[in-house]
Motif scaffolding. Structure first.
Motif, mmCIF file in Angstrom:
data_model
loop_
_atom_site.group_PDB
_atom_site.id
_atom_site.type_symbol
_atom_site.label_atom_id
_atom_site.label_comp_id
_atom_site.label_asym_id
_atom_site.label_seq_id
_atom_site.Cartn_x
_atom_site.Cartn_y
_atom_site.Cartn_z
ATOM 1 N N CYS A 1 0.778 -1.509 0.496
ATOM 2 C CA CYS A 1 0.050 0.064 -0.134
ATOM 3 C C CYS A 1 1.120 0.889 -0.024
ATOM 4 O O CYS A 1 2.094 1.041 0.302
ATOM 5 C CB CYS A 1 -0.973 0.035 1.065
ATOM 6 S SG CYS A 1 0.024 0.345 3.116
ATOM 7 N N ASP A 2 0.486 2.912 0.077
ATOM 8 C CA ASP A 2 1.041 3.858 -0.255
ATOM 9 C C ASP A 2 0.823 4.475 0.928
ATOM 10 O O ASP A 2 1.845 4.833 1.580
ATOM 11 C CB ASP A 2 0.115 4.545 -0.992
ATOM 12 C CG ASP A 2 0.218 4.204 -2.259
ATOM 13 O OD1 ASP A 2 1.517 3.232 -2.995
ATOM 14 O OD2 ASP A 2 -0.546 4.485 -3.017
ATOM 15 N N TYR A 3 0.166 3.904 2.202
ATOM 16 C CA TYR A 3 -0.756 4.564 3.494
ATOM 17 C C TYR A 3 -0.653 3.392 3.971
ATOM 18 O O TYR A 3 -1.920 2.697 3.847
ATOM 19 C CB TYR A 3 -1.320 5.875 3.464
ATOM 20 C CG TYR A 3 -0.328 6.702 3.071
ATOM 21 C CD1 TYR A 3 0.821 8.191 3.090
ATOM 22 C CD2 TYR A 3 -1.387 7.148 1.310
ATOM 23 C CE1 TYR A 3 1.009 8.547 2.457
ATOM 24 C CE2 TYR A 3 -0.796 8.206 1.196
ATOM 25 C CZ TYR A 3 0.971 8.862 0.876
ATOM 26 O OH TYR A 3 1.204 10.057 0.636
ATOM 27 N N VAL A 4 -0.620 3.442 5.431
ATOM 28 C CA VAL A 4 -1.762 2.616 6.040
ATOM 29 C C VAL A 4 -2.323 3.176 7.820
ATOM 30 O O VAL A 4 -1.546 4.723 8.517
ATOM 31 C CB VAL A 4 -0.441 1.767 7.101
ATOM 32 C CG1 VAL A 4 -1.682 0.847 8.542
ATOM 33 C CG2 VAL A 4 0.246 0.793 6.158
ATOM 34 N N ILE A 5 -3.658 3.344 7.581
ATOM 35 C CA ILE A 5 -4.347 3.532 8.585
ATOM 36 C C ILE A 5 -4.032 2.738 10.013
ATOM 37 O O ILE A 5 -4.493 2.027 10.106
ATOM 38 C CB ILE A 5 -5.380 4.455 7.871
ATOM 39 C CG1 ILE A 5 -5.289 5.258 6.949
ATOM 40 C CG2 ILE A 5 -6.357 5.051 9.558
ATOM 41 C CD1 ILE A 5 -4.310 6.538 6.898
ATOM 42 N N GLY A 6 -4.056 3.209 10.801
ATOM 43 C CA GLY A 6 -4.104 2.976 12.891
ATOM 44 C C GLY A 6 -5.617 2.832 12.834
ATOM 45 O O GLY A 6 -5.585 4.544 13.557
ATOM 46 N N ALA A 7 -6.805 2.527 12.383
ATOM 47 C CA ALA A 7 -8.123 3.306 13.566
ATOM 48 C C ALA A 7 -8.336 1.101 14.104
ATOM 49 O O ALA A 7 -9.697 1.690 13.942
ATOM 50 C CB ALA A 7 -8.811 3.005 12.509
ATOM 51 N N ASP A 8 -7.611 0.879 15.142
ATOM 52 C CA ASP A 8 -7.520 -0.052 15.225
ATOM 53 C C ASP A 8 -7.187 -0.038 17.211
ATOM 54 O O ASP A 8 -7.634 -1.395 18.148
ATOM 55 C CB ASP A 8 -7.048 -1.324 15.057
ATOM 56 C CG ASP A 8 -5.224 -0.845 15.325
ATOM 57 O OD1 ASP A 8 -5.019 0.541 15.363
ATOM 58 O OD2 ASP A 8 -4.652 -1.755 15.451
ATOM 59 N N GLY A 9 -8.130 0.953 17.531
ATOM 60 C CA GLY A 9 -8.525 1.053 19.061
ATOM 61 C C GLY A 9 -7.442 1.289 20.094
ATOM 62 O O GLY A 9 -6.075 0.835 19.278
ATOM 63 N N PHE A 10 -7.442 1.409 21.475
ATOM 64 C CA PHE A 10 -6.197 1.658 22.070
ATOM 65 C C PHE A 10 -5.236 0.023 22.304
ATOM 66 O O PHE A 10 -4.458 0.568 22.855
ATOM 67 C CB PHE A 10 -7.703 1.829 23.197
ATOM 68 C CG PHE A 10 -6.148 2.113 24.739
ATOM 69 C CD1 PHE A 10 -5.276 3.462 24.418
ATOM 70 C CD2 PHE A 10 -6.065 1.017 25.234
ATOM 71 C CE1 PHE A 10 -4.663 3.295 25.463
ATOM 72 C CE2 PHE A 10 -5.420 1.202 26.384
ATOM 73 C CZ PHE A 10 -4.370 2.576 26.639
ATOM 74 N N HIS A 11 -6.098 -0.547 22.634
ATOM 75 C CA HIS A 11 -5.254 -2.125 22.493
ATOM 76 C C HIS A 11 -4.763 -2.546 21.107
ATOM 77 O O HIS A 11 -4.331 -4.114 21.460
ATOM 78 C CB HIS A 11 -6.231 -3.621 23.656
ATOM 79 C CG HIS A 11 -6.922 -3.133 24.484
ATOM 80 N ND1 HIS A 11 -5.666 -2.504 25.351
ATOM 81 C CD2 HIS A 11 -7.993 -2.694 25.358
ATOM 82 C CE1 HIS A 11 -6.504 -2.376 26.268
ATOM 83 N NE2 HIS A 11 -7.723 -2.326 26.360
ATOM 84 N N GLY A 12 -5.584 -2.018 19.763
ATOM 85 C CA GLY A 12 -4.855 -2.207 18.876
ATOM 86 C C GLY A 12 -2.867 -2.303 18.394
ATOM 87 O O GLY A 12 -2.281 -1.638 19.527
#
Length: 390
Positions: free
Chosen positions: A152-163
């Protein structure tokens, strides 16, 4: 596998960003560790600021929200039985909030992704981002015995506090700020008529309480409890009895009780991680910040992150302009800290703190009295509650 944007986390933040990017022709894949049923089974707050509601409509997911959501122009604050109303519409210049359950909102986003054949991969185990400082980052996950790679070009971390996303930022880069409150909220969902058409925030010597709702036949109530308490300590009857003690007598008298559909205890925490960008990884929502639910800022703060990311990615892919991406962390954090301040203020003003000094108790009471003696103070509350500009 190849995509432009890999989104880790299939909650409302990740799904909303996925939907918005898809509408602009930007390819993306969402990875979610849990099943869809698990995600939709999570009971969360549902007070949406006007900017969030507007973003849902832009994502073409607002039809059911507009049809079934409750428009609230104000709410009540009860102080040991004395109930006064905060007029949001009046003090914010005509704005309001929408009360619409997060579960239903997430369901709407899933359905929109399905209609557009969006790629949402559930039960993705051992998700891990790689080479985040390079121009060619990628994400791996495990499906059974197979390890799958997504370039990918970019990674978005929207996986919560424990992600995993925030944990992928080196410790010498990441700075974390945290405040843990000495109590939690015991919440009960019941299929009963709400006791009030608008929310009631109750300050009481026995502890805070909140009367909320999901619809005209579904109510959500909370009481402040010690962190040592467990759900098993609280039968339905014990919960209803304690809630009534903390409400004004006339409200308690008309409260309709019933069996709990869901019951849980949530500890209260304030948390911020800086920066919200590391290389080509961008954090969003609970992966980067947590607020106490008192000010109804949690989901709304995540929405502002998505707003900034969405516009930054569109500018990058459509115009070759990286200004939004370069400024994302600073811009998002500026709004995040304002949400932190407001949530902290609401929490300290309305809760009973164990072992607090008499001085602190007097200040808390004075803060509440000042609020209702000043139009400008109510204006500040209303401005923050309905949502600061993105």
């Amino acid at each position: 596998m190849r995509t432009q944007v890999a989104i880790i986390g299939g909650g409302p933040s990740g799904l909303m960003l996925s939907q918005l990017l898809h509408l602009k022709g930007i390819d993306n894949i969402v990875l979610e560790r849990q099943s869809r049923e698990y995600v939709l089974g999570r009971i969360r707050a549902g007070v949406l600021e006007h900017g969030f509601a507007k973003l849902m409509r832009e994502a073409q997911c607002g039809e059911r929200m507009d049809r079934e959501g409750e428009i609230h122009d104000g709410f009540y604050i009860s102080d040991n039985g004395n109930m006064r109303r905060v007029d949001l519409h009046k003090h914010s210049g005509g704005s309001s909030v929408v009360v619409y359950g997060q579960t239903e909102l997430t369901r709407d986003l899933y359905e929109a992704r399905d209609k557009m054949n969006g790629v949402v991969i559930h039960n993705a185990e051992d998700v891990q981002p790689h080479d985040l400082k390079s121009d060619q980052p990628y994400v791996t996950y495990r499906k059974g015995d197979e390890v799958v790679r997504i370039d990918c070009d970019y990674v978005i971390g929207a996986d919560g506090f424990h992600g995993v996303s925030r944990k992928s930022i080196p410790r010498d880069v990441l700075k974390e700020y945290e405040k843990v409150y000495p109590f939690g909220w015991l919440g009960v969902l019941s299929r009963t008529k709400p006791v009030s058409p608008e929310l009631i925030y109750a300050k009481h010597e026995r502890g805070f309480a909140l009367c909320s709702l999901r619809s005209q036949v579904l109510s959500r109530y909370y009481i402040q409890v010690p962190l040592t308490d467990t759900v098993e300590d609280w039968s339905d009857d014990k919960f209803w009895d304690e809630l009534k003690r903390r409400l004004p007598a006339d409200v308690a008298e008309r409260l309709v009780t019933g069996p709990s559909i869901e019951k849980s205890i949530a500890p209260l925490r304030s948390f911020v991680a800086e920066p919200m960008r590391y290389g080509n990884l961008f954090l969003a929502g609970d992966a980067a910040h947590i607020v106490p639910p008192t000010g109804a800022r949690g989901l709304n703060s995540a929405a502002s992150d998505i707003y900034y990311l969405y516009h930054a990615l569109v500018a990058h892919y459509k115009e070759g302009d990286d200004t939004g991406l370069d400024n994302y962390s600073a811009k998002a954090l500026a709004r995040v800290w304002k949400a932190q301040r407001f949530s902290w203020w609401m929490t300290t003003m309305l809760h009973t703190f164990p072992d607090s000094l008499p001085y602190d108790q007097k200040l808390s009471q004075t803060e509440l009295e000042y609020l209702f003696s000043s139009e400008r103070a109510q204006g500040s509350l209303a401005e923050n509650y309905v949502g600061l500009p993105f």
